[in-house]
Every structure is written in structure tokens, then in C-alpha cells.
Design an enzyme around this catalytic site. Structure first.
Site, short mmCIF file in Angstrom:
data_model
loop_
_atom_site.label_atom_id
_atom_site.label_comp_id
_atom_site.label_asym_id
_atom_site.label_seq_id
_atom_site.Cartn_x
_atom_site.Cartn_y
_atom_site.Cartn_z
N TYR A 171 -0.91 -9.36 -2.86
CA TYR A 171 -0.17 -10.07 -3.90
C TYR A 171 0.14 -11.46 -3.35
O TYR A 171 0.73 -11.58 -2.26
CB TYR A 171 1.12 -9.32 -4.25
N GLN A 201 -3.51 -3.87 -1.01
CA GLN A 201 -3.30 -4.68 -2.22
C GLN A 201 -2.62 -5.99 -1.85
O GLN A 201 -1.48 -6.00 -1.40
CB GLN A 201 -2.46 -3.90 -3.23
N HIS A 242 5.22 -2.64 -3.20
CA HIS A 242 4.76 -1.56 -2.34
C HIS A 242 5.16 -1.83 -0.89
O HIS A 242 5.37 -2.97 -0.51
CB HIS A 242 3.24 -1.45 -2.43
N HIS A 297 3.57 -3.20 -8.90
CA HIS A 297 2.79 -4.43 -8.83
C HIS A 297 3.78 -5.58 -8.98
O HIS A 297 4.77 -5.46 -9.72
CB HIS A 297 1.79 -4.50 -9.97
N HIS A 339 0.14 1.03 0.73
CA HIS A 339 0.31 2.44 0.36
C HIS A 339 -1.01 3.17 0.18
O HIS A 339 -1.04 4.38 0.25
CB HIS A 339 1.16 2.54 -0.91
CU LIG Z 1 0.70 -1.84 -7.21
#
Ligand SMILES: [Cu+2]
Ligand SMILES: *[C@@H]1O[C@H](CO)[C@@H](O)[C@H](O)[C@H]1NC(C)=O
Length: 220
Positions: free
Chosen positions: A166, A164, A85, A19, A155
Site C-alpha cells: 500500500y 500487499q 494488515h 485495505h 498476512h
Molecule cells: Cu487487504
């Protein structure tokens, strides 16, 4: 059983390690500046593209103290925590009247950079030293903007929600420049769960191309 749970622990450990938060920018190699970064409270990803968190991450409406001066045409580096990731990097801007107080909803965003699947099969993220390089267009209007820097972890993206997001937003003041106002999109709105760049299995079959979510890059 032992083997299976051991693998699960390893997978959990590696995904929490990867993360990331975007912590600072470096404009024309003048030095790292984090004063304008609206830092989210944690490095957890956003997964709902219809949420206001997709704009500038969690607490994205909370202003930072500073504003970073960015000459139009500048070369900018964004510093991510290392080890993101696999997935693309994208950068957007939105014109605002006062970046130090600006809300995040209702803004018009244009994309200025994207980097995805490389010809050798590797992805833009994880980035070398966590640094993403991009340029500010040289002909946009001077004034305050929010800069939206993003990497998408792919992923676990074979079903939605899964990808995900970010995101790091930075309060900037563009100097110089011209008079161009690029076409814009909205966040939320620009991304959909069904976008081929958002719901994608990057492991099987291994993709040979990548369709970026959002609008085309404004070339300047
Ligand atoms: Cu992550
Ligand atoms: C942005 O830059 C211009 C030109 O240097 C300056 O006049 C203005 O005060 C700056 N605004 C902010 C909010 O820093």
C-alpha cells in the site's frame, strides 16, 4: 461444509476491510493536508514489485493539485485508513524538479524511515489511529520531492506474489535544509520477490526479527 464456507466469508470480509489508502499528511502539527496526495483510485494493494505501480500506486503518475511545504527536519504524520494488515511501515523521498508535474519513473529514492516488528511481537501496522510518525532529514537539499509512504501487508506473504504493498505519494517542497544528496535506489528495482521481508510467513514459525526490504535508512 457450512463451517468452512462461513470461515472463508469471515476471512474475505476482514481482508477487504483492511485495505488502506494514505489520505493526508500533517507537517509539524500545522494541520492535515491532502492537496498534494496522489490518491490511488481504490484501496486495493499492489502485489507485483516489478510493476510501475510499486512506485506511487495505481495512477501514481497523475499529479495532485497541491504541494505541501515541509521544512527540513520537520516531524510529519501520515494518515492511513485505520485497520491496515500486519506489517512494516516505510517512507522514501525522491528529488524532482517540479513535484506538481513530475513523472514517477526514473527517479532516485532514498529511505528516511522504517518500523517493523516490535519487541512485544506486534507489527508497526495496524497503526494507532492509522497515523505513522516520521522525520524529514534536516540536511537534505531544499526543493521539490515526491514523498513515498508505504505499509506492507504480510498476512498472506508466505509465497510471492502475496505481500500487499500500500503506497501513497505526496508532492512536497522542502524548505531550509542543507546540501546533502543521499544515495538512491530505483523503483521498480529496489524490491525483489525473494526478499526476506517480502516473502515471509508471519504466523508459523512466528518471526523474532524482520529484515526490511530496500536500502538502509538515510540517517541525515
Ligand atoms: Cu487487504
Ligand atoms: C518552495 O519553497 C521555496 C522557499 O520558500 C519557494 O521559493 C518556492 O517557490 C517553493 N516552490 C514551490 C513549488 O512551492
Amino acid at each position: 461444509m457450512f463451517g468452512l464456507s462461513y470461515i472463508c466469508v469471515l476471512l474475505l470480509a476482514s481482508s477487504s476491510l483492511a485495505h488502506v489508502r494514505m489520505t493526508a499528511i500533517n507537517v509539524n502539527s500545522a494541520g492535515w493536508d491532502s492537496t498534494g496526495v496522489r490518491l490511488p483510485p481504490s484501496n486495493s494493494p499492489v502485489t507485483d514489485v516489478t510493476s510501475n505501480d510499486i512506485i506511487c500506486n495505481v495512477n501514481g503518475a497523475t499529479p495532485a493539485s497541491g504541494i505541501t511545504t515541509v521544512p527540513a527536519g520537520a516531524s510529519v504524520q501520515a494518515q492511513w485508513d485505520p485497520g491496515a494488515h500486519p506489517g512494516p511501515n516505510l517512507v522514501y523521498m525522491a528529488k524532482v524538479s517540479d513535484a506538481k508535474t513530475s513523472t514517477i519513473t526514473g527517479l532516485g529514492w532514498f529511505k528516511i524511515s522504517e518500523d517493523g516488528l516490535h519487541s512485544d511481537g506486534t507489527w508497526s501496522s495496524p497503526l494507532p489511529n492509522g497515523i505513522y510518525n516520521f522525520k524529514i532529514p534536516s540536511d537534505i537539499e531544499p526543493g521539490n520531492y515526491l514523498l513515498r509512504v508505504e505499509t506492507i501487508g504480510l498476512h498472506v506473504a508466505s509465497t510471492y506474489p502475496g505481500a500487499q504493498f500500500y503506497i501513497g505519494c505526496v508532492q512536497i517542497n522542502v524548505t531550509g535544509g542543507g546540501s546533502v544528496s543521499p544515495a538512491t535506489v530505483s523503483f521498480p528495482g529496489a524490491y525483489h520477490g525473494s526478499d526476506p521481508g517480502i516473502t515471509i510467513n508471519i504466523y508459523y514459525p512466528v518471526p523474532t526479527s524482520y529484515t526490511f526490504p530496500g536500502p538502509p535508512v538515510f540517517s541525515g
